[in-house]
Design an enzyme around this catalytic site. Structure first.
Site, PDB file in Angstrom:
ATOM      1  N   SER A 106       7.324  38.864  38.327  1.00 24.03           N
ATOM      2  CA  SER A 106       6.068  38.999  37.647  1.00 24.03           C
ATOM      3  C   SER A 106       5.136  37.852  37.679  1.00 24.03           C
ATOM      4  CB  SER A 106       6.473  39.009  36.086  1.00 24.03           C
ATOM      5  OG  SER A 106       5.465  39.369  35.165  1.00 24.03           O
ATOM      6  N   THR A 107       4.921  36.966  36.946  1.00 29.10           N
ATOM      7  CA  THR A 107       4.009  35.950  36.975  1.00 29.10           C
ATOM      8  C   THR A 107       4.369  34.839  38.116  1.00 29.10           C
ATOM      9  OG1 THR A 107       3.515  35.975  34.536  1.00 29.10           O
ATOM     10  CG2 THR A 107       2.823  34.039  35.749  1.00 29.10           C
ATOM     11  N   HIS A 148       4.848  43.127  38.268  1.00 31.28           N
ATOM     12  CA  HIS A 148       4.268  43.362  37.285  1.00 31.28           C
ATOM     13  C   HIS A 148       2.844  43.157  37.562  1.00 31.28           C
ATOM     14  CE1 HIS A 148       7.932  42.416  34.411  1.00 31.28           C
ATOM     15  NE2 HIS A 148       7.969  43.796  34.951  1.00 31.28           N
ATOM     16  N   MET A 188       7.540  35.895  33.526  1.00 34.95           N
ATOM     17  CA  MET A 188       7.943  35.633  32.043  1.00 34.95           C
ATOM     18  C   MET A 188       8.776  36.893  31.305  1.00 34.95           C
ATOM     19  SD  MET A 188       4.108  34.727  30.091  1.00 34.95           S
ATOM     20  CE  MET A 188       3.137  36.009  31.270  1.00 34.95           C
ATOM     21  N   ASP A 206      12.546  41.304  31.815  1.00 35.94           N
ATOM     22  CA  ASP A 206      12.630  42.388  32.297  1.00 35.94           C
ATOM     23  C   ASP A 206      13.423  42.085  33.766  1.00 35.94           C
ATOM     24  OD1 ASP A 206      12.211  45.050  33.005  1.00 35.94           O
ATOM     25  OD2 ASP A 206      10.444  44.752  33.946  1.00 35.94           O
TER      26      ASP A 206
END
Length: 365
Positions: free
Chosen positions: A184-185, A211, A305, A308
């Site tokens: 993600s991030t 993401h 973050m 998931d």
């Protein structure tokens, strides 16, 4: 102490909205605003903010040029705001390349009257970015000078990370290999490190959930494809997975890997609800691989973050032959998703991002 935020946007309306959203947060305060990149550089040096929101499209000095100068002259965590046009997506991927922590897609163009729809996302991402040590953002791992050109991709570099003496061999005709990656991030930078360390002779397909909102994953895939020796593309519904190819789930779609007779196939859907606040979701991808049977799987969870990927990995491990790799705290831009996997005791290896490609190859012939 509240985190100090500088809001940079050429639109007075957008500056007001973003400032109001951030000021409503208990963790942050807006210490200044700037109308363009030049103004931003002056304000950064004067106000020493902890984090900046920076519009991609601005006059005089656009967001990308401003970001380059910020990272070289007075580095500070930056969250970009971008439109979802093709040009906006390409510029946003460049922004991540030049050191932006994260980006936010405006819901309806450069001046979004409905920005309130993403108020929670803005506050969450800006605060998260304010916590990132600037040392993790410096340097430019995306520079094409660091990697072989695409035309030379079949000419492997002399790279010890690709040597696998005495490594467990998990790939054979009866049990084909599959590599799964969730992030993600900070993910685009991490994917850069990993995919460029995989050889063109990779004897497995790679399925990736990053993401991202709709409209951005195609630009990310194109950028990574221009640098990696394997093929990198945005996944398409119904296509068969090929060895030596990485498939990135399109923003807005869950991606599953399914059996179609003797072939592995991509299944995309946007009808199902968000999982862990995301679509695509790493959990969905991992769970689907647990239903394949007969696949030897390497599952990788990197910076991001939240959690998931944890429950999906748990189910994947219950149903298949899986080796799980988590990115280490030392190299994560945001130590959330890997931390969750490690805390759940699901990680077989914890590796700095630079070594993840090597760890994957340990399990390939």
């Amino acid at each position: 102490m509240k985190k100090k935020v500088l809001v940079v946007d050429d639109s007075a309306f957008m500056r007001k909205l973003i400032s109001d959203f951030i000021s409503a947060s208990e963790e942050m305060e807006v210490v200044g605003i700037a109308r363009n990149g030049e103004d931003a550089l002056v304000k950064i040096k004067k106000l020493s903010p902890d984090v900046i929101t920076l519009d991609v499209e601005m006059p005089k000095m656009n967001g990308i040029e401003a970001l380059k100068k910020i990272m070289s002259e007075c580095p500070v965590p930056v969250v970009m705001l971008s439109s979802t046009t093709k040009e906006g997506a390409e510029e946003t991927i460049k922004a991540v390349q030049y050191g932006a922590v994260d980006f936010i897609a405006k819901p309806s163009g450069t001046i979004s009257l409905d920005l309130h729809k993403i108020q929670e996302e803005i506050v969450r991402k800006v605060y998260s970015a304010s916590l990132v040590p600037i040392s993790k953002l410096l340097g430019n791992p995306f520079s094409s000078s660091n990697y072989p050109e695409k035309r030379n991709r079949h000419k492997e570099m002399a790279n010890p990370a690709l040597k696998c003496e005495a490594a467990p061999q998990m790939n054979d005709k009866q049990n084909p290999a599959l590599i799964l990656i969730g992030t993600s991030t900070g993910g685009p930078r991490a994917l850069q490190h990993v995919l460029t360390n995989l050889p063109s002779t990779l004897d497995a397909p790679v399925a990736i959930v990053q993401h991202m909102p709709p409209g951005f994953t195609k630009s990310l895939a194109d950028r990574l494809n221009s640098l990696a020796r394997i093929t990198v593309k945005e996944a398409e519904h119904g296509e068969y997975l090929e060895k030596g190819t990485a498939y990135i789930a399109p923003g807005g779609f869950h991606m599953r890997i399914m059996n179609d007779e003797s072939n592995l196939m991509v299944h995309l859907t946007k009808e199902e609800p968000l999982r862990n606040g995301h679509r695509p979701s790493v959990d969905v991808l991992f769970e689907s691989a647990g239903n394949l049977g007969g696949c030897n799987t390497v599952a990788v969870v990197m910076t991001g973050m939240g959690s998931d990927g944890t429950e999906g990995l748990r189910k994947l491990k219950e149903n298949g032959n899986v080796t799980a790799i988590a990115e280490s705290h030392e190299t994560c831009i945001v130590y959330g998703m890997p931390k969750s996997v490690i805390a759940a005791k699901l990680a077989d290896e914890v590796v700095n991002v630079e070594g993840i490609g090597h760890s994957i190859m340990k399990y390939m012939r």
